[in-house]
Design an enzyme around this catalytic site. Structure first.
Site, PDB file in Angstrom:
ATOM      1  CB  SER A 231      44.766  39.275  39.249  1.00  0.00           C
ATOM      2  OG  SER A 231      45.010  38.561  40.436  1.00  0.00           O
TER       3      SER A 231
ATOM      4  CD  GLN B  83      46.485  41.100  42.658  1.00  0.00           C
ATOM      5  OE1 GLN B  83      45.891  40.654  43.618  1.00  0.00           O
ATOM      6  NE2 GLN B  83      47.274  40.356  41.890  1.00  0.00           N
TER       7      GLN B  83
ATOM      8  CG  ASP C  59      48.424  36.777  41.673  1.00  0.00           C
ATOM      9  OD1 ASP C  59      47.798  37.805  41.960  1.00  0.00           O
ATOM     10  OD2 ASP C  59      47.994  35.932  40.868  1.00  0.00           O
TER      11      ASP C  59
END
Length: 299
Positions: free
Chosen positions: A235, A285, A211
């Site tokens: 995110s 993502q 991430d």
């Protein structure tokens, strides 16, 4: 065991502490507060803790092969996180779990995951790009330190503190220019020290690391950085597929690109390889990618 023993251990030990969940009832776990220095809970922390919570309800011999998570609310870094695991299915080969992360009585993250027992099968994979090895690349912190006084305060603070994940990038030019470039980057990553042999920990650390830079890849096309005051980046969801066994304390190449940004959302993809070219994980993502027109734009 990994030979990465000389690296600093304190930041990594802090990460391992956050991944050591406390069981408080059947299917309920308490995640410790995260690493200090974040204004909100880092998404990778919630991913890693959710993975550990789910894995602790699965019989030995089955490892997670995929997870799909949605970030619902910003987490409070001053508070622990409650993880509620729902046992969806225990089949002959696959196990399915759903995890809800809760703070202040509200869900901040939701994840579905699937585990698979080890079995033989067909094999093929995409080829790893040919890039310089990590030993041939400078430590980004050393490069940034040479220009630290010219950096915005948020970026200066980020690069000044020790991190649990070591990174080496073939190209660091985007941190020193506003040139718009194709939205793609590759980064060597590994845990900043030696990890226990538990494969769940290695999966959780990789989830944490996945991430860090992925959504930032979408900004390259626009000459922006995640530290810019006129950019709001967050995110929205995150997916990982684990393909092969690996150690997260050995160098891995994280190859990233962003095929689309539209409607205040950026979409990014990543492929993670061992240094000998095995594809060990794929990541996707989508994130909020909003420009704040009234904010001050740094030089």
């Amino acid at each position: 065991m990994s030979t990465n023993d000389a690296a600093p251990q304190s930041a990594l030990q802090d990460l391992l502490r956050t991944l050591d969940l406390e069981p408080i009832e059947d299917n309920l776990f308490l995640g410790p507060r995260g690493i200090e220095g974040w204004q909100r809970v880092f998404g990778g922390q919630v991913l890693g803790q959710s993975l550990v919570a789910a894995a602790r309800t699965v019989e030995p011999g089955r490892l997670m092969h995929s997870l799909h998570g949605y970030f619902l609310l910003a987490g409070d870094p001053a508070r622990p996180i409650l993880y509620d695991v729902e046992r969806i299915r225990d089949g002959g080969s696959f196990t399915t779990r759903r995890v809800k992360a809760i703070q202040h009585g509200r869900p901040i993250f939701s994840m579905s995951s699937s585990f698979h027992k080890d079995e033989p099968g067909f094999e093929h994979q995409a080829q790893m790009p040919d890039l310089p090895p990590p030993e041939a690349l400078p430590n980004p912190k050393d490069v940034i330190d040479q220009h630290i006084d010219a950096l915005p305060p948020a970026m200066r603070s980020y690069w000044s503190r020790e991190r649990p994940i070591e990174m080496r990038a073939p190209d660091l030019s985007r941190y020193f220019t506003r040139e718009k470039k194709p939205p793609a980057q590759s980064i060597w990553i590994r845990a900043n020290g030696t990890l226990p042999d538990d494969p769940v920990i290695h999966q959780a650390v990789l989830a944490y690391a996945s991430d860090f830079t992925l959504l930032d890849t979408a900004l390259i096309a626009h000459g922006k950085l995640l530290f810019d005051a006129d950019v709001q980046l967050a995110s929205l969801d995150h997916g990982i597929w684990y393909h092969r066994p690996f150690r997260a304390d050995e160098w891995m190449l994280y190859v990233q690109d962003s095929p689309s940004a539209f409607g205040a959302r950026g979409f990014c993809r990543g492929s993670i390889y061992t240094r000998d070219g095995q594809l060990i994980a794929s990541v996707v993502q989508e994130g909020l990618m909003r420009q704040r027109t009234s904010a001050f734009v740094p030089n």
